[in-house]
Scaffold this motif. Structure first.
Motif, PDB file in Angstrom:
ATOM      1  N   SER A   1      38.564  34.903  37.105  1.00 36.67           N
ATOM      2  CA  SER A   1      39.194  36.113  37.638  1.00 36.67           C
ATOM      3  C   SER A   1      38.296  36.742  38.683  1.00 36.67           C
ATOM      4  CB  SER A   1      39.439  37.119  36.510  1.00 36.67           C
ATOM      5  OG  SER A   1      38.196  37.607  36.023  1.00 36.67           O
ATOM      6  N   ASP A   2      38.822  37.747  39.365  1.00 30.71           N
ATOM      7  CA  ASP A   2      38.010  38.512  40.312  1.00 30.71           C
ATOM      8  C   ASP A   2      36.829  39.149  39.587  1.00 30.71           C
ATOM      9  OD1 ASP A   2      37.925  39.857  43.134  1.00 30.71           O
ATOM     10  OD2 ASP A   2      37.759  41.534  41.732  1.00 30.71           O
ATOM     11  N   ASN A   3      37.041  39.602  38.358  1.00 28.44           N
ATOM     12  CA  ASN A   3      35.945  40.176  37.569  1.00 28.44           C
ATOM     13  C   ASN A   3      34.870  39.134  37.281  1.00 28.44           C
ATOM     14  OD1 ASN A   3      38.779  41.221  36.330  1.00 28.44           O
ATOM     15  ND2 ASN A   3      37.385  42.903  36.711  1.00 28.44           N
ATOM     16  N   TYR A   4      35.308  37.928  36.905  1.00 22.41           N
ATOM     17  CA  TYR A   4      34.373  36.830  36.604  1.00 22.41           C
ATOM     18  C   TYR A   4      33.503  36.531  37.824  1.00 22.41           C
ATOM     19  CZ  TYR A   4      32.863  32.196  34.954  1.00 22.41           C
ATOM     20  OH  TYR A   4      32.106  31.113  34.572  1.00 22.41           O
TER      21      TYR A   4
ATOM     22  N   ILE B   1      43.345  33.633  36.713  1.00 16.77           N
ATOM     23  CA  ILE B   1      44.115  34.812  36.295  1.00 16.77           C
ATOM     24  C   ILE B   1      43.798  35.978  37.221  1.00 16.77           C
ATOM     25  CG2 ILE B   1      44.089  34.055  33.889  1.00 16.77           C
ATOM     26  CD1 ILE B   1      41.969  36.210  33.354  1.00 16.77           C
ATOM     27  N   ASP B   2      44.648  36.996  37.214  1.00 16.33           N
ATOM     28  CA  ASP B   2      44.372  38.198  37.995  1.00 16.33           C
ATOM     29  C   ASP B   2      43.181  38.933  37.408  1.00 16.33           C
ATOM     30  OD1 ASP B   2      46.454  37.827  39.758  1.00 16.33           O
ATOM     31  OD2 ASP B   2      47.886  39.019  38.599  1.00 16.33           O
ATOM     32  N   GLY B   3      42.380  39.520  38.296  1.00 15.40           N
ATOM     33  CA  GLY B   3      41.344  40.422  37.841  1.00 15.40           C
ATOM     34  C   GLY B   3      41.943  41.789  37.556  1.00 15.40           C
TER      35      GLY B   3
ATOM     36  N   ILE C   1      44.553  48.347  37.567  1.00 18.49           N
ATOM     37  CA  ILE C   1      45.160  47.780  38.768  1.00 18.49           C
ATOM     38  C   ILE C   1      44.839  46.284  38.787  1.00 18.49           C
ATOM     39  CG2 ILE C   1      45.292  47.846  41.281  1.00 18.49           C
ATOM     40  CD1 ILE C   1      46.234  50.408  39.991  1.00 18.49           C
ATOM     41  N   LEU C   2      45.855  45.434  38.960  1.00 16.97           N
ATOM     42  CA  LEU C   2      45.634  43.993  39.007  1.00 16.97           C
ATOM     43  C   LEU C   2      45.084  43.588  40.374  1.00 16.97           C
ATOM     44  CD1 LEU C   2      48.791  42.581  37.171  1.00 16.97           C
ATOM     45  CD2 LEU C   2      46.496  42.940  36.267  1.00 16.97           C
TER      46      LEU C   2
END
Length: 824
Positions: free
Chosen positions: A62-65, A91-93, A102-103
């Motif tokens: 994800s963007d977080n990852y 997946i979406d962050g 917010i995705l």
């Protein structure tokens, strides 16, 4: 494969997705093992957990990852080591905006998508370098370790994403399709998938029948687990049931009065009859599945209908394929720029920054685009540490139209590090006019205005006030805002909560404690002032001085308090200013020395590096900034060299402990270098020995064989392993170290190598020193001290190392072919 040992790895921010997948898959696979990393805490590295796990791993990207230190540190090594057992799912962050989730889409399949993450980690690295200049951290070793981690992630991000996109990966929708079929294919358990699919289908048919029977009286949504228990299942859309699309078509045709004409074989009454029959049989205790009914639809008319549908589908897919091909052809031109940038970045990561820059300069002749200027500047700043050259290129790029926003921000960052604050302010201000929402812009511009432009104090405060709102985890933004409030805007009481917020984010911030102590002191709160001062000195002992101790334990009569306090505060300010100036001057000098080192970005391979000439040569190359690959038989000595060089010279060191006479060990060691280390600029064949001094008729065969294996075969084998990459790059330098007594043998070998490699612009040199102290070259019979002649001063290992360094650092058009060193 064991379906009871499947792990799901993710960033903790995406735990909801992980738990949802666990709930859906557990009926067939049992509870998944959860491995996760925090976005802000790198103590629990996800990569270490993954490497320890024995079994298949679902990796949620994800963007977080991709922005988490705990997930990304060591990520490239993890992918290379375990990619056969990793199934990436994109997946979406998620991020919070006013406490609402917010995705954030996660994309990395194109270079333009990868750039955002490359830039993110580059900014993190530059921010830390800037903080190191501006702050005096309590624990320099810990700060440097963190800086090293961010530098590692920054340098590996693009390669991590390239490896990741070359591994078969799926979107969450693709992964979930057809009852997670790709997962069961990945773990190689078709039987488990068939059972899982039947149970889910059985549940869906129950749900359909229950809904048809009366909605509120439908059966509970359950599905049997492999452990005999039951679990609630999420709602399933009716259209997911195989064949329901045909039912929908038949119902629609019937409603339009055309059921008999267009869909006689799929009438509503036929399907209804089958469902009723299934319900009756189920009540009698017989399980009925959709595939049990499939035999009813094998009439020739049905097969013809399916073939017609299939042909229509194929035609549609072919038309879509043509359109996709046309779109790809239309995108060919911009992709070529991205490919050039990707190739250049790969070269720079491999220590070949000059080739990378040359490639980008050539590209600029065909594509006059600011993004190429930006990447040239980034490589100059990050890999070559050549900030003046990067700055000059960015200044020129800023004059072009359209202006490249990333280039303007990088110009501001580089100018700050170079202490050209006027240029930094100009770059940031121009970017602010173009895009005031550019990430971290308000923070950086606010800091520059606050520290270096007194007339900008009020607008700087406005910018920093916005920055702390937009970046609630940026401890330095809070600290800089508090300083501005306290010192220039004379609002110390307003500054207190911002200093406290700084300490909640960065508890070991020494100056935040100290500034709090000063404010409390001015307010007459002696207890709070002493407490904050004590915290500051525990973190940074340099703040503990006699003047400070006196100030924070001040006792005086009331009528003298104001005057004494004023004098003490002036002394405090002068003291902290002096400390900061000393730290900044020391850091500035170190930066100047490091960025001008001749070895930046170049790699040297030295065999026999644990003692004597090899060790001395490694020391001189390390001091000049070269990356080192060190070979030797004694691993403990190699470890000592690595620790020393990395600490004292801040260079990367790779160790290859093996015996040069063992060709199989040599081959394995060189093959283990990987892409990061395989591009050797200078190979120094130093390992060698002399055994025995007996005449030919008395010599021992074992001594001769050992010398031939080391001094000749060792050189041949190592050169054979390293030189192909030099030939591929058309550059490199090989230096063979022999001895004055044995120079004839090595001389013939060197000349033959030079003849073969000169056409590829590879220089080959030879150095033959006479008797050298501090070396085990001429040891005999296991003695530690070399056999020497009496009556003269032998050469030192450093003498020879300096000569080798001279040979290796001549301009490209110069080759010192042979050097004979004798004692006077």
């Amino acid at each position: 494969m064991n379906t009871q040992n499947i792990a799901i790895a993710y960033c903790i921010d995406n735990i909801n997705v992980a738990e949802s997948l666990d709930q859906q898959l557990s009926p067939a696979l049992g509870d998944l093992i959860h491995l996760y990393g925090s976005r802000t805490n790198a103590d629990k590295l996800l990569t270490e957990q993954v490497l320890k796990h024995k079994g298949p791993i679902l990796l949620l990207i994800s963007d977080n990852y991709l922005k988490s230190t705990a997930c990304m540190l060591g990520g490239l090594h993890m992918l290379n080591e375990r990619q056969d057992q990793i199934l990436p799912i994109v997946i979406d962050g998620v991020r919070k905006e006013n406490d609402d989730p917010i995705l954030v889409p996660t994309q990395f399949d194109r270079i333009s998508d990868m750039i955002q993450y490359i830039n993110y980690w580059q900014d993190q690295y530059l921010d830390l370098r800037r903080q190191k200049r501006e702050l005096s951290d309590l624990d320099e070793a810990a700060f440097n370790e963190h800086l090293k981690s961010i530098r590692e992630i920054s340098s590996e991000t693009s390669e991590f994403l390239r490896v990741l996109r070359n591994i078969t990966h799926y979107s969450l929708e693709e992964f979930s399709h057809n009852d997670f079929q790709v997962l069961f294919q990945f773990i190689g358990d078709q039987h488990a998938w068939e059972s899982f699919q039947k149970n889910r289908l059985h549940y869906r048919m129950q749900q359909q029948a229950g809904n048809a029977a009366g909605g509120d009286h439908a059966e509970v949504d359950v599905m049997e687990r492999n452990d005999g228990n039951y679990t609630e299942m999420p709602d399933i859309a009716i259209n997911d049931i195989p064949g329901m699309d045909l039912l929908d078509k038949a119902e629609q045709a019937e409603e339009e009065g055309m059921a008999n004409e267009h869909a006689p074989l799929y009438s509503h009454s036929k399907i209804e009859l089958e469902i009723n029959q299934a319900e009756e049989e189920e009540e009698e205790g017989e399980e009925v599945y959709a595939n049990d009914l499939s035999d009813e639809y094998h009439a020739p008319e049905v097969e013809a209908a399916f073939e017609a549908i299939l042909e229509e589908t194929i035609e549609e897919e072919e038309e879509e394929g043509i359109e996709d091909t046309l779109e790809e052809e239309e995108q060919e031109e911009p992709l070529s720029i991205e490919t050039i940038i990707e190739s250049a970045w790969t070269l720079a990561e491999g220590g070949r920054s000059e080739e990378a820059l040359e490639q980008l300069r050539d590209a600029n002749e065909s594509y006059d685009t600011p993004v190429i200027d930006y990447y040239q500047s980034l490589i100059l700043a990050q890999f070559d540490q050549n900030l003046p050259a990067a700055k000059a290129l960015l200044v020129a790029a800023a004059q072009k139209t359209p202006v490249h926003e990333d280039s303007l921000f990088l110009l501001g960052e580089v100018s700050e590090i170079e202490e050209d604050f006027a240029m930094a302010a100009t770059a940031y201000e121009k970017l602010y006019q173009l895009n005031p929402a550019f990430p971290k812009l308000k923070y950086r511009l606010g800091v520059v205005w606050a520290h270096h432009f007194d007339e900008k104090a009020v607008p700087a405060a406005a910018l920093l006030a916005e920055a702390v709102t937009e970046e609630p985890e940026n401890a330095d933004a809070f600290y800089q805002y508090s300083l501005l409030l306290s010192e220039k805007l004379k609002q110390p009481e307003t500054a207190i909560p911002y200093l406290q917020k700084t300490l909640s984010l960065s508890p070991d911030h020494p100056f935040a404690h100290y500034d709090l102590a000063l404010i409390y002191h001015r307010q007459g709160n002696a207890v709070a002032a002493a407490k904050s001062y004590e915290m500051a000195t525990q973190i940074n002992p340099e703040l503990k001085t006699i003047e400070n101790d006196m100030a924070f334990n001040l006792t005086a009569v009331a009528h003298d308090t104001t005057a004494i306090e004023q004098t003490t505060l002036e002394a405090l300010k002068e003291n902290i200013s002096r400390l900061e100036n000393l730290i900044n001057a020391r850091e500035e000098e170190n930066l100047k020395l490091k960025k001008n080192r001749p070895g930046n970005g170049k790699t040297v391979f030295i065999s026999g590096a644990t003692s004597g000439i090899g060790k001395a040569t490694a020391e001189i190359f390390a001091a000049n900034g070269f990356r080192l690959i060190l070979n030797g038989r004694r691993e403990d000595r190699l470890d000592e060299l690595k620790t020393t060089f990395e600490k004292e010279h801040q260079i990367a060191v790779k160790l290859l402990p093996f015996d040069i006479t063992q060709s199989s060990d040599l081959t394995k060691a060189v093959e283990s270098l990987g892409e990061e280390w395989q591009n050797v600029d200078i190979l120094i064949n130093n390992a060698g020995k002399a055994k025995g001094h007996a005449p030919i008729q008395e010599g021992e065969l074992s001594h001769w064989e050992e010398m031939v294996d080391t001094n000749l075969k060792g050189v041949l084998h190592l050169t054979r392993a390293i030189s192909p990459q030099m030939v591929k790059r058309n550059s490199g330098h090989i230096i063979n170290v022999g001895s004055a007594d044995g120079r004839d043998a090595i001389d013939g070998l060197t000349k033959a190598m030079r003849m073969d490699l000169s056409k590829n612009h590879i220089r080959v040199s030879q150095i033959s020193p006479a008797q050298v102290e501090e070396t085990g070259f001429a040891t005999d019979g296991g003695e530690e001290k070399a056999m020497t002649q009496e009556g003269f001063q032998a050469l030192s290992a450093t003498d020879v190392a300096e000569a080798i360094y001279f040979m290796a650092t001549r301009p490209a058009h110069v080759n010192v072919q042979t050097l004979l060193m004798m004692n006077t």
